[in-house]
Design a protein around this motif. Sequence first.
Motif, PDB file in Angstrom:
ATOM      1  N   MET A  11       0.434  -3.236   3.927  1.00  0.00           N
ATOM      2  CA  MET A  11      -0.491  -2.245   3.390  1.00  0.00           C
ATOM      3  C   MET A  11       0.272  -1.341   2.439  1.00  0.00           C
ATOM      4  N   PRO A  12      -0.359  -0.898   1.345  1.00  0.00           N
ATOM      5  CA  PRO A  12       0.378  -0.152   0.312  1.00  0.00           C
ATOM      6  C   PRO A  12       0.869   1.233   0.733  1.00  0.00           C
ATOM      7  N   GLU A  13       0.061   1.952   1.520  1.00  0.00           N
ATOM      8  CA  GLU A  13       0.437   3.324   1.883  1.00  0.00           C
ATOM      9  C   GLU A  13       1.615   3.339   2.849  1.00  0.00           C
ATOM     10  N   THR A  29      -9.215   1.494   6.313  1.00  0.00           N
ATOM     11  CA  THR A  29      -8.417   0.907   5.236  1.00  0.00           C
ATOM     12  C   THR A  29      -7.206   1.768   4.912  1.00  0.00           C
ATOM     13  N   SER A  30      -7.228   3.025   5.325  1.00  0.00           N
ATOM     14  CA  SER A  30      -6.113   3.949   5.094  1.00  0.00           C
ATOM     15  C   SER A  30      -5.274   4.083   6.353  1.00  0.00           C
ATOM     16  N   PRO A  31      -3.980   3.754   6.300  1.00  0.00           N
ATOM     17  CA  PRO A  31      -3.126   3.894   7.486  1.00  0.00           C
ATOM     18  C   PRO A  31      -3.083   5.313   8.041  1.00  0.00           C
ATOM     19  N   ASP A  42      -3.225  -4.947  10.507  1.00  0.00           N
ATOM     20  CA  ASP A  42      -2.614  -5.653   9.388  1.00  0.00           C
ATOM     21  C   ASP A  42      -1.202  -5.100   9.170  1.00  0.00           C
ATOM     22  N   ASP A  82       3.395   0.287   5.966  1.00  0.00           N
ATOM     23  CA  ASP A  82       3.100  -0.979   6.635  1.00  0.00           C
ATOM     24  C   ASP A  82       2.720  -0.741   8.101  1.00  0.00           C
ATOM     25  N   ASP A 104      -6.905  -2.399   8.287  1.00  0.00           N
ATOM     26  CA  ASP A 104      -6.583  -3.342   7.213  1.00  0.00           C
ATOM     27  C   ASP A 104      -6.895  -2.653   5.894  1.00  0.00           C
ATOM     28  N   ASP A 105      -6.016  -2.781   4.909  1.00  0.00           N
ATOM     29  CA  ASP A 105      -6.242  -2.095   3.638  1.00  0.00           C
ATOM     30  C   ASP A 105      -7.357  -2.740   2.812  1.00  0.00           C
ATOM     31  N   GLU A 106      -7.819  -3.918   3.211  1.00  0.00           N
ATOM     32  CA  GLU A 106      -8.900  -4.588   2.507  1.00  0.00           C
ATOM     33  C   GLU A 106     -10.205  -4.451   3.298  1.00  0.00           C
TER      34      GLU A 106
END
Length: 246
Positions: free
Chosen positions: A58-60, A35-37, A55, A62, A8-10
């Motif tokens: 995620m920004p990097e 938090t980093s894919p 999750d 999905d 999860d990025d959070e």
Amino acid sequence: MLKAIIVDDEANAIKNLKWEIERFCPEVSILDGFTSPSEAISGINYLKPDCVFLDIEMPEMDGFQLLKELRFRDFNLIITTAYDNYAIKAFKENAVDYLLKPIDSDDLKRAVSKIISQKEKQGLGFELNKVIDSLRPPNNKKISIPLSGRTLFVDNEEVIYCKSDGNYTEIYLTEGKCEVITKNLKDVDRELLNEAFYRVHNSFVVNTYHIKEYIRADGHYLIMSNNQKIPISRTKRDALVQRLAI
């Protein structure tokens, strides 16, 4: 005990889910949270969890893109997201469950129960891994594979199974590799000469250390560590069962 990874990025979302799992699902052990894919991909490939809580937004990249990048996919997938519009795509990825944030503890327990129930229905459960570990060869003998103009030397643990193709033999190795040699399976079987290998069928010799499951339905077959199904000859079944002590 189910080994799990949370992606999860959070960081707070990972912290909260870990707390819920520790409180309501004692049968789950959290290996790590990412938090980093990109770091999650490396972690999943290396740690090989039984379950991944993933999750989607995620920004990097999905969650679905992350799944495509994985080499290791032999785990139960539970989607955790604040959005309800990914459910169909999630189940196409064979997700066990789809949990909406904030995650309800009862929904979490049901999702974990599904995984445990599936494991129990497999018949051999987790105990087979202990049996296979006992068959691990005491020394890591090198096996020579003669190829065109060269000879490849591999550790016996790298060989998952060998398949007959007439006068040729296909040797399936870890990391998805396959080599074809100009020897028949009988000669290959004779050369292996290791207690870890067993000829379960006229067309197959398997490395018993790479057996994941023994399935008694549909004519009896094995599922190997690369998820390939290997048939078991009727005449080999009793001896194999004794060999695996199951």
